[in-house]
Enzyme design. Structure first.
Site, PDB file in Angstrom:
ATOM      1  N   ASP A 278      -3.118  -3.992  -0.588  1.00 23.35           N
ATOM      2  CA  ASP A 278      -3.721  -5.244  -0.360  1.00 23.35           C
ATOM      3  C   ASP A 278      -4.864  -5.475   0.545  1.00 23.35           C
ATOM      4  OD1 ASP A 278      -2.921  -6.806  -2.436  1.00 23.35           O
ATOM      5  OD2 ASP A 278      -1.881  -8.460  -1.208  1.00 23.35           O
TER       6      ASP A 278
ATOM      7  N   ASP B  44      11.149 -12.249  -1.061  1.00 16.86           N
ATOM      8  CA  ASP B  44      12.289 -11.315  -1.589  1.00 16.86           C
ATOM      9  C   ASP B  44      13.489 -12.322  -1.785  1.00 16.86           C
ATOM     10  OD1 ASP B  44      12.353 -11.758   1.205  1.00 16.86           O
ATOM     11  OD2 ASP B  44      12.540  -9.875   1.849  1.00 16.86           O
TER      12      ASP B  44
END
Length: 746
Positions: free
Chosen positions: A154, A459
């Site tokens: 990223d 998550d």
């Protein structure tokens, strides 16, 4: 379903029965947990009765407000305790038999495995650490033609791409070496740091690895890939995206997808196939939201669907290397079980760490979060997603168990079979399209399919939403750690990471998908309470802050706010204090912890409540009313030698000024002076019975603050607390004491 698994634990293996893949056994302490929960609930009711009685018969305004503040604090503590009991209602333990996998399925029929590894900054997440993670999974004891590793960068860094180009070359030597010598530690860095068997072959491959490491670290240090390292036209073409694009930055760049290894073409030095290895840096534009790690994972879901579309997906943090080459086989023990396959979303392994010091001073093991609580969740609908070390069924990311959410492109469907090589022009073209920053516009990505958006803790939020849709999960906790990761050696990094978690959890707690209102209805009472325990975790900062300041300030002024020793209510308070701490201690030690680590854990619980949870709660509230706050920061994985040395010695790192250290220092100062003054009053016989509980509480906090006193006054190294922080805390603590003294006199 679970009943069948439970019977298998004790039933003899019939000659006609299929080989056993896994068993389940309930905890023997379940009954005791339930009895204690009932007794403790009665104690909480009695406590609230006393608070109500005190409020109704308060003689002064100050007494009324002090009791009200304590009542609110105890209400939060009781709420969190009740949520936490969900983990103790039906904890279970599982065991797998990976040696039986090949008895029920041919190796050639094993499902494909797509591995996702995410990194974002080559300076905070060293490329060699990411490379070791990738090499450890490339070398799994699993058919190599079934493995595809996708690395999401990223940060869009040519330095990371260079590191993986080097890793691809080294893999051709490393995989045969691991197979031939049956190596267990398949992360090269860990293997060569161990007491490995020395031979000419071992030394040769070690030299190869060290040479690669030197080249990669040199490139990272200089910040560029020199021409001397570009040895082919293919490499030159790959790096051209950076050299020919002046506007290429980490926040503004086109999609980069580079196939570094292809199973149908590349071979190792023994002629065996190598797994697929693909570098992916998604397109980024400053005007388009990128949704942090969840956005990166969703790009990998789509890119991998276009290229390989394996039915099993393993997500890994960049520093979480595989510690057991047979881990995929353990996951298959559940993924291949038809009894649980229909609604099984993922198999979660615990996060475990290497490099922890003897007493784990920062409580980075997170024993409850990563080990104890998932065991409790596993007896219900399964553990929450922990962000790494998790094997997903791809199907679970595309709708609930009974309804498949159709894709706008058929190639992205989880049941689509890719029949073309990953380097085919049409495949690469589609992969680039689905990695574009505008692809998700007007789609269900991040809301109904894929990893979910809306929280910094993607998550936790993704696992929660999957459970609400009807999916379940499995907690696989083998004796040998399946994955091992790095821990931060810097207290500020630890607190910064926990502050980010706190904000993300509160985003879920106060969203339309609230764990109490939405979660309980969708998942059931105990699952909803379990997820609520995490979502409201940061609110613990309120009672922790209250109990770290209010009783101490009252003690300094000779004011008693707790029952006297001779009163019956004193026994209730002692039972609640010792009962909560005793149960917590028992869970921790029985779960494999030590007394010293438990002490570190409860100390960090207090310190987090006074710093990162408090600041996270404040930042969330400011963000909620439209006041801009600090953005997402990557936790540094870079190891400083001096910090590492102090960490090994058990010294806390306070060297960098931070507002979070100011509150910790304030608590340490006020509690120390309160304890000294209270002890003098106690020894002089002044209101002994009335001040005993305050003195006991203050003394325990002083014990927890010993590392802070050491950093403020007894250390001379660079990790000591800066004078500016100590001075600021002293002034603020004095001001708080002066104001409290004026109020308590009325």
């Amino acid at each position: 379903m679970e009943g069948n698994r439970l019977r298998e634990c004790t039933a003899p293996n019939s000659a006609h029965a299929p080989p056993l893949l896994h068993t389940l056994k309930p905890s023997r302490r379940t009954g005791l947990n339930r009895v204690f929960a009932a007794v403790y609930t009665c104690a909480i009711i009695a406590l609230f009765y006393r608070h109500a009685q005190t409020l109704l018969y308060s003689k002064t305004l100050v007494s009324f407000y002090v009791t009200l503040v304590l009542f609110i604090s105890d209400l939060i503590l009781a709420f969190m305790w009740a949520n936490g009991q969900a983990f103790r209602m039906r904890p279970v333990y599982r065991k797998e038999f990976p040696e039986n996998i090949e008895k029920v399925m041919k190796t050639s029929d094993f499902p494909g495995l797509d591995v996702f590894i995410c990194t974002a900054d080559p300076y905070k997440e060293p490329p060699m650490s990411v490379v070791n993670t990738a090499l450890s999974v490339i070398a799994y004891d699993y058919p190599t033609e079934k493995i595809s590793v996708y690395v999401s960068d990223d940060g869009g860094s040519a330095l990371t791409l260079f590191a993986f180009m080097e890793a691809a070359k080294f893999a051709a030597h490393w995989l045969p070496f691991c197979r031939k010598n049956d190596i267990i530690e398949r992360s090269p860095d860990e293997y060569f740091a161990s007491s490995y068997s020395r031979s000419s072959e071992t030394e040769k491959i070690k030299i190869m690895y060290e040479s690669m490491k030197v080249r990669v670290e040199h490139v990272v240090e200089t910040g560029k890939v020199d021409d001397e390292y570009i040895t082919s036209d293919q490499d030159r073409q790959a790096y051209s995206k950076w050299s020919t694009n002046d506007g290429f930055t980490r926040q503004n760049h086109p999609t980069v997808i580079q196939v570094l290894l292809e199973k149908d073409k590349d071979r190792d030095i023994t002629g065996h196939r190598l797994p697929n290895l693909i570098y992916v840096s998604r397109q980024k534009r400053k005007t388009s939201p990128h949704h942090f790690k969840a956005g990166a994972l969703n790009v990998l879901v789509r890119v991998s669907a276009a290229m390989t579309n394996a039915p099993i997906i393993l997500t890994l943090d960049c520093d979480m290397y595989s510690n057991d080459p047979r881990t995929p086989l353990r996951a298959l023990c559940y993924a291949l079980d038809r009894e649980i396959q229909k609604n099984l979303a993922y198999i979660q392994f615990p996060q475990e760490f290497h490099g922890l010091n003897k007493n784990d001073i920062y409580a980075c093991e997170h024993k409850r979060l990563f080990k104890l609580n998932p065991v409790g969740f596993d007896g219900l609908s399964g553990p929450n997603y922990l962000g790494t070390g998790c094997f997903f069924r791809r199907r679970a990311l595309f709708g609930d168990p009974s309804t498949l959410v159709l894709q706008e492109i058929k190639e992205l469907s989880p049941d689509y079979i890719v029949n073309q090589p990953i380097t085919a022009q049409s495949v690469l073209k589609l992969a680039h399209i689905v990695a574009g920053c505008n692809y998700e516009n007007q789609t269900k990505w991040g809301s109904k399919i894929g990893f979910r958006y809306g929280s910094l803790v993607e998550d936790y939020y993704t696992g929660f939403r999957l459970k609400c849709e009807g999916w379940r999960s499995i907690f696989c906790y083998p004796e040998r750690a399946a994955f091992l990761g790095d821990v931060p050696f810097n207290l500020l990094d630890v607190l910064g990471q926990n502050k980010r978690w706190a904000i993300g959890l509160l985003e879920v707690a106060f969203s339309r998908y609230n764990c109490i209102t939405f979660g309980v209805k969708a998942m059931g009472l105990f699952m909803g309470l379990g997820y609520s325990y995490y979502a409201f975790w940061p609110t613990l900062s309120i009672p922790i802050t209250v109990y770290s300041f209010l009783p101490q300030l009252a003690l300094l002024n000779g004011v008693s706010i707790f029952p006297k020793v001779s009163e019956p209510w004193f026994l209730l308070y002692m039972f609640m204090f010792l009962g909560a701490y005793g149960q917590d201690f028992l869970d921790f030690v029985v779960g494999g912890g030590t007394i010293q680590k438990w002490w570190s854990d409860q100390r960090m619980w207090m310190m987090k409540g006074l710093s990162c949870y408090l600041f996270g709660l404040t930042e969330f509230l400011l963000k909620s009313i439209g006041i801009p706050t600090q953005g997402f920061n990557v936790t540094s994985k870079v190891i400083d030698d001096e910090q590492s040395k102090r960490y090994d010695q058990g010294l806390f790192e306070f060297g960098v000024p931070s507002p979070m250290f100011v509150t910790l220092a304030m608590v340490a100062i006020i509690n120390l002076f309160s304890f000294i003054c209270g002890l003098i009053q106690f020894l002089n016989g002044s209101n002994k019975e009335g001040l005993f509980m305050q003195l006991l509480l203050t003394g325990s906090i002083v014990m927890n603050c010993l590392p802070i006193y050491q950093a403020m006054a007894l250390r001379n190294d660079t990790g000591k607390m800066p004078f500016r922080t100590t001075f600021t805390a002293t002034i603020l603590a004095s001001a708080v004491y002066a104001v409290a003294s004026l109020i308590l006199k009325f």
